[in-house]
Design a protein around this motif. Sequence first.
Motif, PDB file in Angstrom:
ATOM      1  N   SER A  54       0.843  -1.517   0.232  1.00  0.00           N
ATOM      2  CA  SER A  54      -0.615  -0.310  -0.207  1.00  0.00           C
ATOM      3  C   SER A  54       0.949   1.073  -0.497  1.00  0.00           C
ATOM      4  CB  SER A  54      -1.150   0.312   1.319  1.00  0.00           C
ATOM      5  OG  SER A  54      -0.007  -0.011   2.069  1.00  0.00           O
ATOM      6  N   PHE A  55       2.015   0.927   0.562  1.00  0.00           N
ATOM      7  CA  PHE A  55       2.977   2.402   0.575  1.00  0.00           C
ATOM      8  C   PHE A  55       3.272   2.732  -0.915  1.00  0.00           C
ATOM      9  CE2 PHE A  55       5.747  -1.038   1.086  1.00  0.00           C
ATOM     10  CZ  PHE A  55       7.184  -1.005   0.174  1.00  0.00           C
ATOM     11  N   LEU A  56       3.126   1.751  -2.138  1.00  0.00           N
ATOM     12  CA  LEU A  56       3.459   2.111  -2.998  1.00  0.00           C
ATOM     13  C   LEU A  56       2.442   3.064  -4.281  1.00  0.00           C
ATOM     14  CD1 LEU A  56       6.030  -0.659  -3.887  1.00  0.00           C
ATOM     15  CD2 LEU A  56       6.817   1.704  -3.211  1.00  0.00           C
ATOM     16  N   LYS A  57       0.952   2.641  -3.662  1.00  0.00           N
ATOM     17  CA  LYS A  57      -0.273   2.499  -4.439  1.00  0.00           C
ATOM     18  C   LYS A  57      -0.551   3.700  -5.883  1.00  0.00           C
ATOM     19  CE  LYS A  57      -2.961  -0.688  -3.401  1.00  0.00           C
ATOM     20  NZ  LYS A  57      -3.219  -1.601  -4.255  1.00  0.00           N
ATOM     21  N   GLY A  58       0.305   5.116  -4.533  1.00  0.00           N
ATOM     22  CA  GLY A  58       0.169   6.685  -5.765  1.00  0.00           C
ATOM     23  C   GLY A  58       1.041   6.143  -6.710  1.00  0.00           C
ATOM     24  N   LEU A  59       2.290   5.481  -6.403  1.00  0.00           N
ATOM     25  CA  LEU A  59       3.060   5.819  -7.895  1.00  0.00           C
ATOM     26  C   LEU A  59       2.969   5.252  -9.207  1.00  0.00           C
ATOM     27  CD1 LEU A  59       6.472   4.893  -5.752  1.00  0.00           C
ATOM     28  CD2 LEU A  59       5.649   7.354  -6.350  1.00  0.00           C
ATOM     29  N   PRO A  60       3.027   5.028 -10.132  1.00  0.00           N
ATOM     30  CA  PRO A  60       2.960   5.133 -11.746  1.00  0.00           C
ATOM     31  C   PRO A  60       3.433   3.496 -10.950  1.00  0.00           C
ATOM     32  CG  PRO A  60       4.163   6.833 -11.590  1.00  0.00           C
ATOM     33  CD  PRO A  60       4.561   6.987 -10.357  1.00  0.00           C
ATOM     34  N   THR A  72       6.738  -0.535  -9.465  1.00  0.00           N
ATOM     35  CA  THR A  72       7.858  -2.256 -10.171  1.00  0.00           C
ATOM     36  C   THR A  72       9.644  -2.068 -10.174  1.00  0.00           C
ATOM     37  OG1 THR A  72       5.947  -2.681 -11.670  1.00  0.00           O
ATOM     38  CG2 THR A  72       8.253  -4.035 -11.881  1.00  0.00           C
ATOM     39  N   VAL A  73       9.547  -0.944 -10.416  1.00  0.00           N
ATOM     40  CA  VAL A  73      11.027  -0.482 -10.495  1.00  0.00           C
ATOM     41  C   VAL A  73      11.541  -0.391  -8.843  1.00  0.00           C
ATOM     42  CG1 VAL A  73      13.024   0.963 -10.587  1.00  0.00           C
ATOM     43  CG2 VAL A  73      11.619   0.935 -12.460  1.00  0.00           C
ATOM     44  N   LEU A  74      10.988   0.003  -8.227  1.00  0.00           N
ATOM     45  CA  LEU A  74      11.202   0.491  -6.610  1.00  0.00           C
ATOM     46  C   LEU A  74      11.208  -1.300  -5.863  1.00  0.00           C
ATOM     47  CD1 LEU A  74       9.781   3.268  -5.615  1.00  0.00           C
ATOM     48  CD2 LEU A  74      12.817   2.984  -5.702  1.00  0.00           C
ATOM     49  N   LEU A  75      10.394  -2.650  -5.985  1.00  0.00           N
ATOM     50  CA  LEU A  75       9.539  -3.497  -5.326  1.00  0.00           C
ATOM     51  C   LEU A  75      11.438  -4.098  -6.673  1.00  0.00           C
ATOM     52  CD1 LEU A  75       6.153  -3.780  -5.319  1.00  0.00           C
ATOM     53  CD2 LEU A  75       7.510  -3.993  -3.445  1.00  0.00           C
ATOM     54  N   LEU A  76      11.418  -4.385  -7.056  1.00  0.00           N
ATOM     55  CA  LEU A  76      12.333  -4.894  -8.450  1.00  0.00           C
ATOM     56  C   LEU A  76      13.644  -4.496  -7.424  1.00  0.00           C
ATOM     57  CD1 LEU A  76      11.431  -5.387 -11.855  1.00  0.00           C
ATOM     58  CD2 LEU A  76      11.426  -6.962 -10.243  1.00  0.00           C
ATOM     59  N   HIS A  90       1.053  -4.900 -15.302  1.00  0.00           N
ATOM     60  CA  HIS A  90      -0.472  -4.462 -15.932  1.00  0.00           C
ATOM     61  C   HIS A  90       0.042  -3.619 -16.909  1.00  0.00           C
ATOM     62  CE1 HIS A  90      -2.697  -5.495 -12.926  1.00  0.00           C
ATOM     63  NE2 HIS A  90      -2.550  -5.380 -11.841  1.00  0.00           N
ATOM     64  N   GLU A  91       1.023  -3.674 -17.269  1.00  0.00           N
ATOM     65  CA  GLU A  91       1.638  -2.418 -18.258  1.00  0.00           C
ATOM     66  C   GLU A  91       3.177  -2.371 -19.012  1.00  0.00           C
ATOM     67  OE1 GLU A  91       2.341   1.594 -16.478  1.00  0.00           O
ATOM     68  OE2 GLU A  91      -0.055   2.059 -15.968  1.00  0.00           O
ATOM     69  N   LEU A  92       3.551  -3.776 -18.684  1.00  0.00           N
ATOM     70  CA  LEU A  92       4.939  -4.204 -19.287  1.00  0.00           C
ATOM     71  C   LEU A  92       4.496  -5.801 -19.634  1.00  0.00           C
ATOM     72  CD1 LEU A  92       7.349  -2.694 -16.408  1.00  0.00           C
ATOM     73  CD2 LEU A  92       7.156  -1.455 -18.756  1.00  0.00           C
ATOM     74  N   SER A  93       4.646  -5.831 -21.178  1.00  0.00           N
ATOM     75  CA  SER A  93       4.754  -7.103 -20.952  1.00  0.00           C
ATOM     76  C   SER A  93       6.264  -8.007 -20.375  1.00  0.00           C
ATOM     77  CB  SER A  93       5.244  -7.256 -22.840  1.00  0.00           C
ATOM     78  OG  SER A  93       6.421  -7.046 -22.985  1.00  0.00           O
ATOM     79  N   LEU A  94       5.801  -9.174 -20.540  1.00  0.00           N
ATOM     80  CA  LEU A  94       7.059 -10.477 -19.640  1.00  0.00           C
ATOM     81  C   LEU A  94       8.102 -10.323 -20.049  1.00  0.00           C
ATOM     82  CD1 LEU A  94       7.120 -12.735 -17.578  1.00  0.00           C
ATOM     83  CD2 LEU A  94       6.368 -14.018 -20.025  1.00  0.00           C
ATOM     84  N   PRO A  95       8.558 -10.209 -21.517  1.00  0.00           N
ATOM     85  CA  PRO A  95       9.763  -9.767 -21.780  1.00  0.00           C
ATOM     86  C   PRO A  95      10.075  -7.749 -21.461  1.00  0.00           C
ATOM     87  CG  PRO A  95       9.001 -10.531 -24.290  1.00  0.00           C
ATOM     88  CD  PRO A  95       7.929 -10.408 -23.337  1.00  0.00           C
TER      89      PRO A  95
END
Length: 120
Positions: A2-8, A13-17, A67-72
Amino acid sequence: MSFLKGLPVLWQTVLLLSASNVFMTFAWYAHLKNLNDRPWWIAALASWGIALFEYLLQVPANRIGHHELSLPQLKILQEVIALTVFVPFVVFYMRQPLKLDYLWAALCILGAVYFIFRSP
């Protein structure tokens, strides 16, 4: 997450990865420095313990990113982040010298980013 909800989605994805890759890098390689004198199975157990935190971040990162990026695109993004995390780990934690080969590897991955993210 939930702390990431406001971010695009891309930034979530980048922060979690990125956080996931910190754990992954330590799980895969820190035992070479810290547990080198221990049996391999102790290193494996320690690595599995660290890897749990990697997966707790990596799985949501990929689910959010898909949700926005393809698997590759997710895979290439992961590789870029892995190299970005790995180089400082090698230099600062493992105390190995920075090599020009890291730059060449980064340029190859940059090429992969271009091809996987360019518009069709």
